[in-house]
Motif scaffolding. Structure first.
Motif, short mmCIF file in Angstrom:
data_model
loop_
_atom_site.label_atom_id
_atom_site.label_comp_id
_atom_site.label_asym_id
_atom_site.label_seq_id
_atom_site.Cartn_x
_atom_site.Cartn_y
_atom_site.Cartn_z
N UNK A 225 0.84 -1.20 0.00
CA UNK A 225 0.00 0.00 0.00
C UNK A 225 0.88 1.25 0.00
N UNK A 226 1.53 1.49 -1.14
CA UNK A 226 2.37 2.69 -1.27
C UNK A 226 1.83 3.58 -2.38
N UNK A 227 2.34 4.80 -2.41
CA UNK A 227 1.75 5.80 -3.31
C UNK A 227 1.96 5.45 -4.79
N UNK A 228 3.07 4.80 -5.11
CA UNK A 228 3.31 4.44 -6.52
C UNK A 228 2.28 3.43 -7.00
N UNK A 229 1.98 2.44 -6.13
CA UNK A 229 0.94 1.48 -6.50
C UNK A 229 -0.43 2.15 -6.57
N UNK A 230 -0.62 3.17 -5.71
CA UNK A 230 -1.88 3.93 -5.74
C UNK A 230 -2.04 4.67 -7.05
N UNK A 231 -0.94 5.29 -7.50
CA UNK A 231 -0.99 5.98 -8.80
C UNK A 231 -1.22 4.97 -9.91
N UNK A 232 -0.60 3.79 -9.75
CA UNK A 232 -0.79 2.73 -10.75
C UNK A 232 -2.25 2.31 -10.82
N UNK A 233 -2.92 2.20 -9.65
CA UNK A 233 -4.33 1.81 -9.65
C UNK A 233 -5.16 2.84 -10.41
N UNK A 234 -4.78 4.11 -10.25
CA UNK A 234 -5.54 5.19 -10.91
C UNK A 234 -5.27 5.24 -12.41
#
Lengths: 542, 51
Positions: A225-234
């Motif tokens: 649960x890190x920001x890079x994966x969050x951006x990837x989800x978006x």
């Protein structure tokens, strides 16, 4: 109109006008609804129908609405049924105005409720009512209890227990603020809000964005649960759930992407048509509408898209976002369960949280104030009612509707159902009618002549072709594909009507409001005919 | 975040930022634009004036 120093344009006035124009388009759709939909439809793939809808539907239909509105206004009509009748002198034409009445009035019924959530969250930050270092589950639990998501009537029960912290109390406050401003005709102050609140909201959003992008991995126990994966989800175009092409094959995504463009640009609402009718003959409508659309898109994609979904991924995890597909927390609700986590992790988070939600409340207020003008214009023009009587009547209708939304709160069913059938489908149908009316009845040449008068930019001629052929075909194809999916392949919305009585009740409620406005339009048409006959007799006698 | 994700993000965010920049440039660079530009917020309805 704006008081501008004529012939003495300073940088200050220019920037002020840019902020007023772009600020008027910013609302809840940008920071709350768009991220909710992007998360529901796998982010990256969603951007394809989203941008296509912007270029081929949103922008052209915004021009269509501004042009038709000014065209009708110069012929003495301000209400959309009257304007449609001027453009297409026929019996059915004004009755398409039913859509342009139910869309803004019924969207208002739930929009003002979400506006109330913003005000409530701002108040909680102002008075420091959040628990220190609350967990993401605690914020989620609070939101569910606050809006009464667990059972119908729960929001009213909460109000009975503690009125001052309930969503019902804040809804009443918002209603009073909205109707006081509309009733007393103080909406001119909105321009001041746009000039000052807009840059403040932008600065707040940029601060929040900066914090989201520097979140890293807040919980070392959950390294994924890190920001890079969050951006990837978006932004990733394909996911493990569906490939890029599989995602694009979902007609509901195309319909909702177009609906989002219409919702956030206020296109297909009937609002622009009414406001444009008050413009002068040589005012610019081309650059004004493009600048408003650009400001709206920047706030929606560059800020809304970069903040909420990545933050939701970091704090609430992938399973939560994936669950939005089947059991949405509400497209509007995602921001309310996500953003408090971000503010919790920020220096001066309490102040930024207060400013963000308060400015969002002001942005929503500017939008909600304009939503009732189309119906006010019809009641005045068609029935000869005074403004205050029109506002009082609409106040009663919208209060009934908003109470319906608040009461049937289990799973936010009423809000979600109205948001789909009115906030997406009805917008879509109204936009389809308007683009056909402009392209095929008024005629693109005459329509572009209206659009070009006083224009500060030249609209490329290719858009004549787009408005006449591409936009109607695009709208028809997506609608046909959605109907095929709903009636044959994989019904979701119709299934909801069969399984959830509240969803069915919402649709019945929409029909009742539609019939009410159809009767008002019928009465208005009779009145217009009588006035026209009297005018003709006077001319013949004179 | 895949390469596709980076491309979609840069195109989306960059595209809307450039679009807004172009609009601001047009408003600032066009003489007299300020006089004719309007938004819903600054349009007054005549019924309000009559009150």
């Amino acid at each position: 109109m704006v008081d501008k120093p004529s012939g003495r344009e300073t940088w200050g006035t220019r920037i002020g006008v840019i902020l007023a124009v772009t600020g008027s388009a910013v609302g809840l759709g940008n920071f709350l609804r768009f991220p909710g939909l992007a998360a529901k439809y796998d982010g990256g793939a969603f951007m394809v129908p989203y941008f296509l809808a912007f270029l081929l539907l949103g922008l052209p239909i915004a021009w269509v609405e501004w042009s038709m509105g000014r065209y009708g206004g110069s012929r003495g009509f301000n209400s959309s049924p009257g304007i449609y009748r001027v453009i297409w002198p026929s019996k059915p034409a004004p009755y398409f105005g039913v859509l342009s009445m139910i869309v803004p009035v019924m969207i208002y019924m739930y929009y003002v409720y979400v506006e109330a959530w913003c005000l409530a969250y701002a108040t909680r930050y102002l008075f420091g009512l959040w628990e220190n270092n609350a967990t993401s589950e605690a914020y989620e639990r609070f939101f569910s209890a606050f809006v009464g998501k667990n059972a119908h009537g729960a929001a009213f029960a909460q109000a009975a227990e503690n009125l001052l912290t309930s969503s019902v109390f804040f809804l009443v406050v918002c209603f009073v603020v909205n109707f006081t401003l509309i009733y007393r005709g103080l909406t001119r102050g909105i321009e001041w809000f746009c000039k000052w609140a807009m840059p403040a909201l932008l600065i707040c959003a940029l601060l929040v964005l900066l914090r989201v992008l520097t979140l890293g991995t807040p919980d070392p126990a959950k390294p994924d649960q890190n920001v890079l994966n969050g951006l990837g989800y978006m932004w990733n175009p394909s996911t493990e759930h569906a490939s890029f092409w599989q995602s694009l094959a979902n007609p509901e995504m195309w319909l909702e992407a177009a609906g989002q463009i219409f919702f956030s640009l206020s296109v297909g609402f009937g609002i622009i048509v009414t406001y444009a009718s008050y413009l002068r003959k040589n005012d610019d409508i081309a650059l004004s509408s493009v600048t408003a659309a650009a400001g709206n898109e920047f706030c929606e994609v560059a800020l809304g898209g970069m903040i909420t979904v990545p933050a939701a991924y970091v704090f609430l995890g992938k399973p939560f976002l994936q669950s939005l597909r089947d059991n949405p927390v509400s497209t509007f609700g995602l921001g309310f369960v996500t953003l408090p986590n971000v503010f919790n992790q920020m220096i001066f988070g309490q102040i930024v949280g207060f400013l963000f939600f308060f400015l969002l409340f002001l942005a929503a207020l500017t939008s909600s104030l304009s939503m009732l003008q189309p119906a006010i214009a019809l009641l005045e023009e068609g029935l000869g009612l005074a403004r205050k009587a029109s506002v009082a009547l609409l106040g009663f209708i919208t209060a009934v509707g908003a109470s319906f939304v608040v009461y049937f709160s289990e799973g936010l069913t009423a809000l979600e159902t109205l948001d789909f059938w009115v906030g997406t489908l009805a917008l879509y149908l109204l936009a389809a009618f308007e683009v056909v009316l402009f392209g095929w009845v008024l005629g693109v040449e005459r329509g572009f002549e209206e659009l070009s008068r006083g224009a500060e930019i030249t609209i490329p001629k290719i858009f004549k072709f787009v408005i006449k052929y591409i936009s109607p075909v695009y709208l028809l194809l997506v609608f046909a594909a959605w109907c095929y999916k709903e009636f044959y392949a994989n019904p979701t919305q119709l299934q909801m009507l069969r399984t959830k009585p509240v969803a069915l009740a919402c649709v019945v409620f929409i029909v009742i409001v539609g019939v009410f406005f159809a009767l008002l339009i019928a009465q208005s048409v009779r009145r217009w005919r009588k006035l026209e006959e009297q005018q003709l007799k006077r001319l013949q006698a004179g | 975040m895949t390469l596709g994700g980076w491309i979609v993000m840069c195109l989306s965010v960059g595209g809307v930022t450039l679009f807004l920049g172009w609009c601001i440039y047009r408003v600032v660079a066009t003489p007299g634009a300020v006089e004719h530009l309007h938004s819903q917020a600054d349009i007054e309805t005549p019924d309000v004036e009559e009150q």
